[in-house]
Design an enzyme around this catalytic site. Structure first.
Site, PDB file in Angstrom:
ATOM      1  N   SER A   1      -2.952 -14.097   3.114  1.00  0.00           N
ATOM      2  CA  SER A   1      -3.941 -13.555   2.392  1.00  0.00           C
ATOM      3  C   SER A   1      -4.111 -14.057   0.883  1.00  0.00           C
ATOM      4  O   SER A   1      -3.054 -14.561   0.365  1.00  0.00           O
ATOM      5  CB  SER A   1      -3.674 -12.192   2.330  1.00  0.00           C
ATOM      6  N   ASN A   2      -5.326 -14.158   0.596  1.00  0.00           N
ATOM      7  CA  ASN A   2      -5.581 -14.807  -0.927  1.00  0.00           C
ATOM      8  C   ASN A   2      -5.109 -16.086  -1.211  1.00  0.00           C
ATOM      9  O   ASN A   2      -5.062 -16.544  -2.288  1.00  0.00           O
ATOM     10  CB  ASN A   2      -4.829 -13.739  -1.997  1.00  0.00           C
TER      11      ASN A   2
ATOM     12  N   TYR B   1       0.723  -1.292  -0.078  1.00  0.00           N
ATOM     13  CA  TYR B   1      -0.048  -0.037   0.005  1.00  0.00           C
ATOM     14  C   TYR B   1       0.743   1.217   0.193  1.00  0.00           C
ATOM     15  O   TYR B   1       0.279   2.304  -0.232  1.00  0.00           O
ATOM     16  CB  TYR B   1      -0.856   0.156   1.135  1.00  0.00           C
TER      17      TYR B   1
ATOM     18  N   PRO C   1     -15.337  -5.697   1.607  1.00  0.00           N
ATOM     19  CA  PRO C   1     -16.594  -6.198   1.798  1.00  0.00           C
ATOM     20  C   PRO C   1     -17.857  -5.643   1.025  1.00  0.00           C
ATOM     21  O   PRO C   1     -18.859  -6.043   1.019  1.00  0.00           O
ATOM     22  CB  PRO C   1     -16.841  -6.000   3.201  1.00  0.00           C
TER      23      PRO C   1
ATOM     24  N   HIS D   1       1.023 -11.610   1.627  1.00  0.00           N
ATOM     25  CA  HIS D   1      -0.071 -10.757   0.851  1.00  0.00           C
ATOM     26  C   HIS D   1      -0.735 -11.840  -0.245  1.00  0.00           C
ATOM     27  O   HIS D   1      -2.077 -11.481  -0.628  1.00  0.00           O
ATOM     28  CB  HIS D   1       0.418  -9.452   0.088  1.00  0.00           C
TER      29      HIS D   1
ATOM     30  N   LYS E   1     -12.754   0.067   3.693  1.00  0.00           N
ATOM     31  CA  LYS E   1     -11.703   1.126   3.576  1.00  0.00           C
ATOM     32  C   LYS E   1     -12.478   2.305   3.339  1.00  0.00           C
ATOM     33  O   LYS E   1     -13.372   2.483   2.574  1.00  0.00           O
ATOM     34  CB  LYS E   1     -10.699   0.643   2.332  1.00  0.00           C
TER      35      LYS E   1
END
Length: 298
Positions: free
Chosen positions: A149-150, A51, A199, A109, A240
């Site tokens: 993640s993922n 990020y 979401p 990630h 977010k």
């Protein structure tokens, strides 16, 4: 109030049930967003090396006025790092950029570098090496918990078969119209908390007429309905926003969706196009080796 509620991870660490996502909030603006969220009552902040805003997130946490131990901080190991030494250096880099003595949760990630996302190669050996670095940092007390993640089932199995510390979370794309129920069940059956990023489908769910009508029925916003949907599936949503009013509304989800309506939401037609966000790999786009983005049909 949801901001005061917590899940307990499989290693005993408590994690607030909703977090503030900071993807695409600029490093020079994110500190204020973090301070605002904490002032509203958020105690869980999610960032990532990718990020490019860890410095600002750390500034916000350090200047928020609360003790460090009151804030749960998550960051993510860059998806391209698939070797032990690189991961060790990256963990140290995150701690320095955040300006924190420890990180509450650090996760890989993605099982693939973004330029290879979901293209067949699962980078099994590289993920084992990156995981070993996270394990060592966890055992040294630099990280309170570690996860992924993922990750799909095969990626999780690769870690389980070789690890000494089990992942405590799997952060995945999960929202109304895109709810990978088999993966969610698999994780939950193995004591892995599922975190739901995007979401609200990066805003695309706001356009869905069925969801909008149901939100009106419950006298809530579409965003609130989406967040509540994730919570009722025992997931941890990470909406977010840098907008204070949205932060407040996203946490005002003390209502229940009926079982009948939950079934309707589970079967909403999948989003075929995420709009401008379709460029990103998690939404079906493609990142080239040079870091540029292209999109392809979903």
């Amino acid at each position: 109030m949801i901001l005061k509620e917590k899940y307990t991870l499989s290693n005993g660490v408590e994690i607030p049930k909703i977090g503030l996502g900071t993807w695409m909030i600029d490093d020079n603006k994110v500190a204020q967003a973090v301070r605002t969220a904490i002032g509203i009552g958020y105690r869980h902040i999610d960032t990532a090396q990718g990020y490019m805003n860890e410095r600002g997130v750390g500034e916000g946490i350090r200047s928020c006025g609360l003790p460090r131990e009151d804030i749960f901080v998550t960051t993510k190991l860059d998806a391209a790092i698939k070797d032990y030494d690189g991961a060790v250096a990256a963990i140290e880099s995150s701690m320095q950029k955040l300006g924190l003595d420890y990180i509450d949760l650090m996760i890989i990630h993605s099982p693939q570098p973004w330029s290879n996302f979901r293209e067949g190669d699962h980078f099994f050996e590289g993920n084992r090496e990156a995981w070993r670095a996270l394990e060592d940092a966890y055992k040294a007390g630099k990280l309170c918990a570690i996860g992924v993640s993922n990750f799909e089932q095969v990626d999780l199995n690769n870690i389980w078969e070789h690890c000494s510390v089990k992942p405590v979370v799997n952060q995945i794309l999960a929202h109304i119209s895109n709810t990978p129920l088999n993966l969610i069940e698999y994780c939950q059956n193995n004591d892995i908390l599922v975190e739901a990023y995007s979401p609200i489908a990066h805003g695309e769910m706001l356009k869905n007429k069925i969801v909008s009508a149901m939100a009106k029925h419950y006298n809530v916003s579409v965003a609130q309905l989406c967040i509540r949907y994730c919570l009722q599936l025992d997931m941890l949503p990470l909406p977010k926003t840098a907008n204070p009013e949205h932060m407040k509304a996203n946490a005002d989800v003390d209502f229940d969706i009926s079982e009948v309506d939950m079934e309707v939401l589970k079967n909403i037609d999948p989003i075929e196009n995420y709009g401008e966000s379709s460029l990103f790999p998690v939404f079906g786009g493609k990142m080239n080796a040079d870091g540029s983005l292209t999109s392809h049909d979903l």
